[in-house]
Design a protein around this motif. Structure first.
Motif, PDB file in Angstrom:
ATOM      1  N   UNK A   1      47.578  38.825  85.608  1.00  0.00           N
ATOM      2  CA  UNK A   1      47.332  40.076  86.307  1.00  0.00           C
ATOM      3  C   UNK A   1      48.640  40.738  86.733  1.00  0.00           C
ATOM      4  N   UNK A   2      49.576  39.919  87.222  1.00  0.00           N
ATOM      5  CA  UNK A   2      50.878  40.477  87.615  1.00  0.00           C
ATOM      6  C   UNK A   2      51.615  41.049  86.415  1.00  0.00           C
ATOM      7  N   UNK A   3      51.538  40.345  85.279  1.00  0.00           N
ATOM      8  CA  UNK A   3      52.186  40.840  84.054  1.00  0.00           C
ATOM      9  C   UNK A   3      51.566  42.169  83.620  1.00  0.00           C
ATOM     10  N   UNK A   4      50.233  42.244  83.690  1.00  0.00           N
ATOM     11  CA  UNK A   4      49.582  43.465  83.221  1.00  0.00           C
ATOM     12  C   UNK A   4      49.773  44.630  84.172  1.00  0.00           C
TER      13      UNK A   4
ATOM     14  N   UNK B   1      43.357  45.341  82.553  1.00  0.00           N
ATOM     15  CA  UNK B   1      43.760  45.092  83.933  1.00  0.00           C
ATOM     16  C   UNK B   1      42.533  44.952  84.845  1.00  0.00           C
ATOM     17  N   UNK B   2      41.550  45.836  84.673  1.00  0.00           N
ATOM     18  CA  UNK B   2      40.324  45.741  85.471  1.00  0.00           C
ATOM     19  C   UNK B   2      39.603  44.416  85.236  1.00  0.00           C
ATOM     20  N   UNK B   3      39.514  44.029  83.975  1.00  0.00           N
ATOM     21  CA  UNK B   3      38.825  42.783  83.646  1.00  0.00           C
ATOM     22  C   UNK B   3      39.573  41.576  84.185  1.00  0.00           C
ATOM     23  N   UNK B   4      40.906  41.625  84.146  1.00  0.00           N
ATOM     24  CA  UNK B   4      41.700  40.528  84.699  1.00  0.00           C
ATOM     25  C   UNK B   4      41.548  40.443  86.219  1.00  0.00           C
ATOM     26  N   UNK B   5      41.491  41.616  86.871  1.00  0.00           N
ATOM     27  CA  UNK B   5      41.319  41.620  88.328  1.00  0.00           C
ATOM     28  C   UNK B   5      39.970  41.005  88.710  1.00  0.00           C
TER      29      UNK B   5
END
Length: 460
Positions: free
Chosen positions: A391-394, A436-440
């Motif tokens: 998440x931080x990477x994205x 990003x939304x999916x990772x969050x």
């Protein structure tokens, strides 16, 4: 009551107080208070309480009465009357009190009692089999264990409900954010198509650019429609967790939206604390309770190897006077011994051996379950940490793509770039935002999975 009014305002379509945001905390409060599975978990406790109540009934005092008479040709052969009370005790001693009055011409001599009747007060004691544990005490102890097991089972049911409800909410939140991303993409494509069409009319752009702009509108419309479908599906799944206080299912009304999945969430537990909690995991407790119940069974089966040796004593008196000191073992008493024992004890030894094998089996199962739970927790911790890093990477990736798009737009405005490159930059940014939304959402669900693996959830 505060939660009740908030939820009613959010979920009832006829309410004039309808608000737009359904927070995660409010949603969980509603699920915990009204979902059928949560109510089922609470009802599960009643099984243990009623089982314990039934087992305690084995120690209830019992009153009894017996009357028998025979008359033939004006002759009273016998008339026997007996009543009394038996009081089982936890120590395996049964206290008894009996009153009997018998008359008749052909009465059995041993039933002859004084005219006013006979009172017997005594006890029956197991000296051999049943001295330390018997059927009643074993059933009561197992019922107590079962009651405690239902508490652990209730927690596990609620933990699983917490995980499922959390996953549904953040999936819904991610789909909502994705819908907004594609909605914005469609808006920009339509806006750009109108701009290109106007420029073509004025002679600034060739006709082929209007075709490319139009295909982008169609492509983004298709993606937006897919996002609508996904959001509708996740909304319907979320509705399965929403029930009112009358136990009727409820549906979200149009216009209700979730928390922003990209917002930071408070995470209360460290890895070290979770590794401590796993030792009290409900699934592990259930294994321990199962072992404890089998251990009671083993003790009872071992008790069956002893001979039956029962001592009965009854003090006899015509009238019971509490102030009268009676010589219990001198004249007025009834006493006896009962002895019995199988010669080979094959049934008893086989039953005990089978119970010991079951106990070993359950202990091995418990050891395996602990290793599985510990490894599952480590796996969920690793998964959470990995998703957190992703998440931080994205976040940085999306920030970089946004800068690239801004730069491409500046070049396009001064005529140094093409519509194709601008569209390509936008598509890359939109795809990254969706990821990003999916990772969050995945990160927040991963945290719930960590709690579940440690044995936590609603009851944390």
């Amino acid at each position: 009551m505060r939660v009740y009014f908030i939820i009613i305002g959010l979920l009832v379509s006829t309410s004039v107080w309808a608000q737009e945001n359904l927070t995660f905390e409010t949603y969980l409060d509603w699920v915990r208070g009204n979902h059928p599975v949560a109510k089922l978990a609470d009802v599960n406790l009643r099984f243990g309480e009623q089982e314990l109540l039934a087992a305690r009934g084995g120690f209830d005092p019992k009153i009894f009465a017996d009357y028998s008479t025979k008359k033939f040709k004006n002759t009273e052969y016998y008339d026997t009357r007996q009543a009394g009370i038996g009081i089982p005790t936890w120590g395996g001693v049964e206290l008894k009190g009996i009153v009997e009055q018998n008359t008749g011409v052909f009465l059995n001599p041993e039933q002859t009692v004084p005219a006013d009747g006979l009172v017997a007060l005594g006890a029956s004691v197991n000296i051999g089999q049943g001295l330390f544990i018997d059927n009643r005490r074993a059933a009561l102890r197992q019922a107590q264990i079962f009651r405690d097991a239902t508490k652990a089972e209730r927690i596990q049911i609620l933990n699983d409900l917490y995980l499922d409800a959390t996953d549904a909410y953040w999936k819904w939140a991610a789909d909502y954010n994705n819908l907004k991303v594609f909605e914005e993409g469609l808006r920009l494509a339509e806006q750009r198509f109108e701009m290109v069409k106007e420029s073509f009319i004025q002679g600034d752009f060739p006709a082929i650019d209007t075709v490319e702009a139009y295909t982008q509108v169609m492509d983004r419309l298709y993606r937006f429609q897919n996002a609508q479908i996904n959001f509708f599906k996740s909304t319907q799944y979320l509705n399965t967790f929403l029930w009112d206080q009358e136990e009727d299912p409820m549906d979200l009304i149009e216009g209700i939206f979730p928390e922003n999945v990209l917002e930071e969430m408070l995470f209360d537990y460290s890895k070290e604390s979770l590794r401590t909690y796993v030792f009290q995991h409900p699934e592990l407790q259930l294994k321990d309770f199962d072992i404890a119940s089998t251990e009671v069974e083993r003790r009872f089966k071992a008790e069956m190897l002893k001979p039956v040796l029962r001592f009965n004593y009854n003090f006899l008196t015509e009238t019971f006077n509490p102030l009268m000191v009676s010589p219990f073992l001198e004249n007025n008493y009834k006493m006896g011994f009962t002895f019995a024992m199988p010669m080979f004890l094959r049934k008893e030894r086989g039953s005990l051996g089978l119970t010991k094998a079951k106990l070993d089996f359950k202990n091995y199962e418990r050891d395996l379950k602990f290793v599985q739970l510990k490894n599952k927790l480590e796996s969920e911790i690793y998964n959470y940490e990995t998703v957190d890093e992703q998440l931080k990477v994205f976040f940085r990736n999306v920030s970089g793509l946004q800068r690239l798009l801004d730069g491409e737009m500046m070049r396009f405005e001064v005529g140094e770039s093409s519509l194709f490159l601008v569209n390509a930059r936008e598509v890359s940014l939109f795809n990254a935002q969706v990821t990003l939304n999916e990772l969050a959402a995945k990160r927040k669900t991963a945290y719930a999975k960590m709690l579940n693996a440690a044995g936590l959830g609603f009851e944390e």
